[in-house]
Design a protein around this motif. Structure first.
Motif, PDB file in Angstrom:
ATOM      1  N   ASN A 176      -1.942  -4.297   7.532  1.00  0.00           N
ATOM      2  CA  ASN A 176      -2.638  -4.055   6.270  1.00  0.00           C
ATOM      3  C   ASN A 176      -1.831  -3.205   5.304  1.00  0.00           C
ATOM      4  N   GLN A 181       1.254   3.736   1.908  1.00  0.00           N
ATOM      5  CA  GLN A 181       0.726   5.005   2.395  1.00  0.00           C
ATOM      6  C   GLN A 181       1.171   5.175   3.832  1.00  0.00           C
ATOM      7  N   LEU A 214      -2.875  -1.374  11.344  1.00  0.00           N
ATOM      8  CA  LEU A 214      -2.532  -0.644  10.121  1.00  0.00           C
ATOM      9  C   LEU A 214      -1.318  -1.245   9.423  1.00  0.00           C
ATOM     10  N   ILE A 217      -9.635   3.596   5.541  1.00  0.00           N
ATOM     11  CA  ILE A 217      -9.572   3.610   4.082  1.00  0.00           C
ATOM     12  C   ILE A 217     -10.770   4.362   3.509  1.00  0.00           C
ATOM     13  N   MET A 252       0.828  -1.192   0.000  1.00  0.00           N
ATOM     14  CA  MET A 252       0.000   0.000   0.000  1.00  0.00           C
ATOM     15  C   MET A 252       0.876   1.261   0.000  1.00  0.00           C
ATOM     16  N   VAL A 273      -9.592  -0.642  10.007  1.00  0.00           N
ATOM     17  CA  VAL A 273      -8.819  -0.324   8.793  1.00  0.00           C
ATOM     18  C   VAL A 273      -9.751   0.082   7.652  1.00  0.00           C
ATOM     19  N   ALA A 274     -10.865  -0.611   7.504  1.00  0.00           N
ATOM     20  CA  ALA A 274     -11.831  -0.258   6.453  1.00  0.00           C
ATOM     21  C   ALA A 274     -12.382   1.150   6.672  1.00  0.00           C
ATOM     22  N   MET A 324     -10.180   8.048   3.867  1.00  0.00           N
ATOM     23  CA  MET A 324      -9.145   8.478   2.929  1.00  0.00           C
ATOM     24  C   MET A 324      -9.695   8.507   1.507  1.00  0.00           C
ATOM     25  N   SER A 325     -10.517   7.541   1.140  1.00  0.00           N
ATOM     26  CA  SER A 325     -11.102   7.493  -0.202  1.00  0.00           C
ATOM     27  C   SER A 325     -12.060   8.653  -0.432  1.00  0.00           C
ATOM     28  N   PHE A 338       0.134  -0.397   5.727  1.00  0.00           N
ATOM     29  CA  PHE A 338       0.414   1.020   5.934  1.00  0.00           C
ATOM     30  C   PHE A 338       1.751   1.193   6.644  1.00  0.00           C
ATOM     31  N   ASP A 374      -0.328  10.566   4.523  1.00  0.00           N
ATOM     32  CA  ASP A 374      -1.530  10.435   3.696  1.00  0.00           C
ATOM     33  C   ASP A 374      -2.798  10.636   4.517  1.00  0.00           C
TER      34      ASP A 374
END
Length: 131
Positions: free
Chosen positions: A25, A3, A22, A117, A1, A113-114, A120-121, A27, A48
């Motif tokens: 996953n 980030q 994190l 994300i 990832m 984590v979702a 961030m998205s 990061f 990020d």
């Protein structure tokens, strides 16, 4: 990832849990134990996203969020409050101070984590629409 996330958190157990989830996953995680160090790290590292506790020594998360949003270089960076402040009005107050997201503690390891994300998205999508 690849980030980088900055966690501004003074509780070692909370920091450990967030960092573990994190990094597991993909990061890269950097951290600060207080608001002043967190602001400095954000400016130096341009993460990020920033995960921000509200109850911090010396400078609370409201002041940190407000200070972070005053720096042009950090304006596009999502600030996600991760806090045990869950009373009526707490969410609105931190969002008004400059946070773009809010996650209550204790965090849910299955969804944390979702959620990050997702925040961030959402910011990325808004930046693409409104350059």
């Amino acid at each position: 990832m690849n980030q980088t996330l900055l966690i501004i958190e003074d509780n070692p157990q909370n920091l450990y849990m967030m960092r573990f989830l994190l990094e597991k996953n993909g990061f890269r995680v950097i951290s600060a134990e207080n608001g002043m160090d967190g602001i400095q790290m954000a400016l130096e590292n341009r993460p990020d996203a920033i995960l921000l506790d509200i109850q911090l020594p010396e400078m609370d998360g409201y002041a940190v969020a407000s200070a972070l949003t005053k720096h042009d270089a950090l304006k596009p960076t999502p600030i996600i409050a991760v806090t045990s402040y869950a009373m009526v009005g707490d969410r609105e107050r931190i969002l008004a101070a400059g946070a773009t997201g809010y996650i209550e503690k204790p965090i849910n390891p299955d969804t944390f984590v979702a959620e990050i994300i997702g925040y961030m998205s959402n910011v990325t999508c808004h930046q693409e629409i409104d350059p």
